[in-house]
Motif scaffolding. Sequence first.
Motif, PDB file in Angstrom:
ATOM      1  N   ILE A 169       0.843  -1.181   0.000  1.00  0.00           N
ATOM      2  CA  ILE A 169       0.000   0.000   0.000  1.00  0.00           C
ATOM      3  C   ILE A 169       0.883   1.238   0.000  1.00  0.00           C
ATOM      4  CG2 ILE A 169      -0.186   0.158   2.524  1.00  0.00           C
ATOM      5  CD1 ILE A 169      -3.155   0.932   2.126  1.00  0.00           C
ATOM      6  N   ASP A 170       0.388   2.313  -0.544  1.00  0.00           N
ATOM      7  CA  ASP A 170       1.109   3.582  -0.587  1.00  0.00           C
ATOM      8  C   ASP A 170       1.727   3.877   0.782  1.00  0.00           C
ATOM      9  OD1 ASP A 170       1.982   6.156  -0.888  1.00  0.00           O
ATOM     10  OD2 ASP A 170       0.051   7.006  -1.447  1.00  0.00           O
ATOM     11  N   SER A 171       3.026   4.130   0.814  1.00  0.00           N
ATOM     12  CA  SER A 171       3.722   4.346   2.090  1.00  0.00           C
ATOM     13  C   SER A 171       3.208   5.572   2.831  1.00  0.00           C
ATOM     14  CB  SER A 171       5.231   4.475   1.852  1.00  0.00           C
ATOM     15  OG  SER A 171       5.506   5.555   0.968  1.00  0.00           O
ATOM     16  N   ALA A 172       2.551   6.491   2.141  1.00  0.00           N
ATOM     17  CA  ALA A 172       1.998   7.677   2.800  1.00  0.00           C
ATOM     18  C   ALA A 172       0.910   7.307   3.804  1.00  0.00           C
ATOM     19  CB  ALA A 172       1.440   8.647   1.761  1.00  0.00           C
ATOM     20  N   THR A 173       0.319   6.120   3.659  1.00  0.00           N
ATOM     21  CA  THR A 173      -0.731   5.703   4.592  1.00  0.00           C
ATOM     22  C   THR A 173      -0.175   5.383   5.968  1.00  0.00           C
ATOM     23  OG1 THR A 173      -0.557   3.371   3.929  1.00  0.00           O
ATOM     24  CG2 THR A 173      -2.130   4.748   2.712  1.00  0.00           C
ATOM     25  N   TYR A 174       1.156   5.296   6.100  1.00  0.00           N
ATOM     26  CA  TYR A 174       1.779   5.040   7.398  1.00  0.00           C
ATOM     27  C   TYR A 174       2.013   6.330   8.183  1.00  0.00           C
ATOM     28  CZ  TYR A 174       2.729   0.071   6.604  1.00  0.00           C
ATOM     29  OH  TYR A 174       2.589  -1.280   6.404  1.00  0.00           O
ATOM     30  N   SER A 175       1.807   7.471   7.548  1.00  0.00           N
ATOM     31  CA  SER A 175       2.101   8.749   8.195  1.00  0.00           C
ATOM     32  C   SER A 175       1.025   9.104   9.215  1.00  0.00           C
ATOM     33  CB  SER A 175       2.194   9.858   7.150  1.00  0.00           C
ATOM     34  OG  SER A 175       3.207   9.579   6.202  1.00  0.00           O
ATOM     35  N   LYS A 176       1.458   9.606  10.361  1.00  0.00           N
ATOM     36  CA  LYS A 176       0.530  10.070  11.388  1.00  0.00           C
ATOM     37  C   LYS A 176       0.278  11.558  11.194  1.00  0.00           C
ATOM     38  CE  LYS A 176       0.951   6.893  15.302  1.00  0.00           C
ATOM     39  NZ  LYS A 176      -0.505   6.657  15.381  1.00  0.00           N
ATOM     40  N   THR A 177      -0.999  11.943  11.178  1.00  0.00           N
ATOM     41  CA  THR A 177      -1.359  13.354  11.044  1.00  0.00           C
ATOM     42  C   THR A 177      -1.977  13.891  12.331  1.00  0.00           C
ATOM     43  OG1 THR A 177      -3.499  12.698  10.104  1.00  0.00           O
ATOM     44  CG2 THR A 177      -1.712  13.183   8.559  1.00  0.00           C
ATOM     45  N   GLY A 178      -2.045  13.058  13.350  1.00  0.00           N
ATOM     46  CA  GLY A 178      -2.622  13.469  14.626  1.00  0.00           C
ATOM     47  C   GLY A 178      -2.504  12.327  15.612  1.00  0.00           C
ATOM     48  N   ALA A 179      -3.394  12.312  16.581  1.00  0.00           N
ATOM     49  CA  ALA A 179      -3.348  11.271  17.606  1.00  0.00           C
ATOM     50  C   ALA A 179      -4.120  10.018  17.214  1.00  0.00           C
ATOM     51  CB  ALA A 179      -3.906  11.822  18.922  1.00  0.00           C
ATOM     52  N   GLY A 180      -4.870  10.093  16.127  1.00  0.00           N
ATOM     53  CA  GLY A 180      -5.699   8.966  15.726  1.00  0.00           C
ATOM     54  C   GLY A 180      -4.937   7.911  14.952  1.00  0.00           C
ATOM     55  N   GLU A 181      -5.681   6.963  14.398  1.00  0.00           N
ATOM     56  CA  GLU A 181      -5.097   5.878  13.617  1.00  0.00           C
ATOM     57  C   GLU A 181      -4.525   6.394  12.301  1.00  0.00           C
ATOM     58  OE1 GLU A 181      -7.552   1.861  14.027  1.00  0.00           O
ATOM     59  OE2 GLU A 181      -8.863   3.555  13.590  1.00  0.00           O
ATOM     60  N   THR A 182      -3.502   5.717  11.817  1.00  0.00           N
ATOM     61  CA  THR A 182      -3.033   5.969  10.461  1.00  0.00           C
ATOM     62  C   THR A 182      -3.967   5.248   9.491  1.00  0.00           C
ATOM     63  OG1 THR A 182      -1.610   4.024  10.416  1.00  0.00           O
ATOM     64  CG2 THR A 182      -0.654   6.078  11.255  1.00  0.00           C
ATOM     65  N   ILE A 183      -3.902   5.650   8.225  1.00  0.00           N
ATOM     66  CA  ILE A 183      -4.708   4.984   7.200  1.00  0.00           C
ATOM     67  C   ILE A 183      -4.349   3.503   7.138  1.00  0.00           C
ATOM     68  CG2 ILE A 183      -5.239   4.879   4.738  1.00  0.00           C
ATOM     69  CD1 ILE A 183      -6.429   7.306   6.128  1.00  0.00           C
ATOM     70  N   HIS A 184      -3.049   3.206   7.246  1.00  0.00           N
ATOM     71  CA  HIS A 184      -2.606   1.818   7.232  1.00  0.00           C
ATOM     72  C   HIS A 184      -3.255   1.018   8.357  1.00  0.00           C
ATOM     73  CE1 HIS A 184       0.243  -1.063   9.187  1.00  0.00           C
ATOM     74  NE2 HIS A 184       0.114  -1.645   8.012  1.00  0.00           N
ATOM     75  N   GLU A 185      -3.325   1.604   9.549  1.00  0.00           N
ATOM     76  CA  GLU A 185      -3.923   0.916  10.694  1.00  0.00           C
ATOM     77  C   GLU A 185      -5.412   0.690  10.489  1.00  0.00           C
ATOM     78  OE1 GLU A 185      -0.869   2.530  14.184  1.00  0.00           O
ATOM     79  OE2 GLU A 185      -2.669   3.685  13.642  1.00  0.00           O
ATOM     80  N   ILE A 186      -6.082   1.622   9.833  1.00  0.00           N
ATOM     81  CA  ILE A 186      -7.506   1.450   9.529  1.00  0.00           C
ATOM     82  C   ILE A 186      -7.705   0.282   8.566  1.00  0.00           C
ATOM     83  CG2 ILE A 186      -9.518   2.520   8.423  1.00  0.00           C
ATOM     84  CD1 ILE A 186      -8.491   5.223   9.481  1.00  0.00           C
ATOM     85  N   TYR A 187      -6.842   0.182   7.557  1.00  0.00           N
ATOM     86  CA  TYR A 187      -6.923  -0.948   6.628  1.00  0.00           C
ATOM     87  C   TYR A 187      -6.698  -2.257   7.375  1.00  0.00           C
ATOM     88  CZ  TYR A 187      -7.354   1.400   2.097  1.00  0.00           C
ATOM     89  OH  TYR A 187      -7.841   2.095   1.009  1.00  0.00           O
ATOM     90  N   TYR A 188      -5.681  -2.275   8.240  1.00  0.00           N
ATOM     91  CA  TYR A 188      -5.365  -3.492   8.991  1.00  0.00           C
ATOM     92  C   TYR A 188      -6.539  -3.904   9.874  1.00  0.00           C
ATOM     93  CZ  TYR A 188      -2.830  -6.776  11.966  1.00  0.00           C
ATOM     94  OH  TYR A 188      -2.427  -7.898  12.639  1.00  0.00           O
ATOM     95  N   ARG A 189      -7.155  -2.954  10.543  1.00  0.00           N
ATOM     96  CA  ARG A 189      -8.293  -3.247  11.428  1.00  0.00           C
ATOM     97  C   ARG A 189      -9.479  -3.797  10.647  1.00  0.00           C
ATOM     98  NH1 ARG A 189     -12.232   0.288  12.745  1.00  0.00           N
ATOM     99  NH2 ARG A 189     -10.975   2.126  12.256  1.00  0.00           N
ATOM    100  N   ASN A 190      -9.560  -3.474   9.369  1.00  0.00           N
ATOM    101  CA  ASN A 190     -10.676  -3.932   8.546  1.00  0.00           C
ATOM    102  C   ASN A 190     -10.299  -5.082   7.617  1.00  0.00           C
ATOM    103  OD1 ASN A 190     -13.222  -2.028   8.868  1.00  0.00           O
ATOM    104  ND2 ASN A 190     -11.392  -0.727   9.060  1.00  0.00           N
TER     105      ASN A 190
END
Length: 306
Positions: free
Chosen positions: A172-193
Amino acid sequence: RFRLRWTGVPDTKFVGATNPGGIGHGWVKKRWIDRDFPVEEKESHEFAYVRALPADNPYLAASYITILDSLPERLRKAYKEGDWDVFAGQYFVEFDRQRHAVEPFKIPENWKKFRAIDHGRTAPTACLWGAIDQDGAVHIYREYYMAGLDADINAQNIHRLSVGEKYWFTVIDSATYSKTGAGETIHEIYYRNGVAAEPAPKNRLAGWALIHEYLRGTEKGPRITIFKTCLNGIRSLPSLVHDEKDPEDLDSRGEDHWADALSYALQYVHEGSSPAPKTDLENRILKLNRGSRLIPGLLNKFYGRK
């Protein structure tokens, strides 16, 4: 569109004229040539494409036809024959619908499968499912292409389309690993789903070079094929153009999401291959070996040892 009105004229029309090529090439081709309309389009039946070829104009000077015939093959096809699959400025000039778009077939069990994801929200999320054969050729057999959805919905849809399959890798696009705040990263959302993925290589030019290489192929044929059911890939890949400021790169203002996902996959899979399928004799030997395993305890009993 909503400026297309005139007092006293109940059904106004607009007429446009253009040549293949330029940053808007894909947009024009999608609606008028491929007739691929967004779901909210209520007037798709009103769109008409009229191919206007030089041969249709009996008043053209013969010298003009000679000039067109003197152009390089791709420009000649675009400007003289009205071919919208080739045009000036096209980035992936190797793409040929006749060579690269194939009828779907059953993927052999011994072929390794993979997924590659370019996430977007306003821009489309593109996910490609591919398989690599024993010669190292890549076959894209499924696509997911959707804009305007949150990451969890995209992940759930990709997971649903992947049920029952095992993958060599998912990137997956490596940009999805970037944190923009205190919440989940996009990568973590994909993993959770249900979509576990590794960060994709992020060398744009290296990725484009591999797409060129795989499209060009060898004397045996192209090293990549795309199932005809992957409509967005077949439409968008040949529509991309060179960046005017950096000719080595493609213009990212174009619809490059599908190409990005393919780039991630090829950078990861480059020079990989699947094992060759076993012959009937090899399968029989393997079956016999499995049925005649030596168990140390039985050998001890055979030799009278305790």
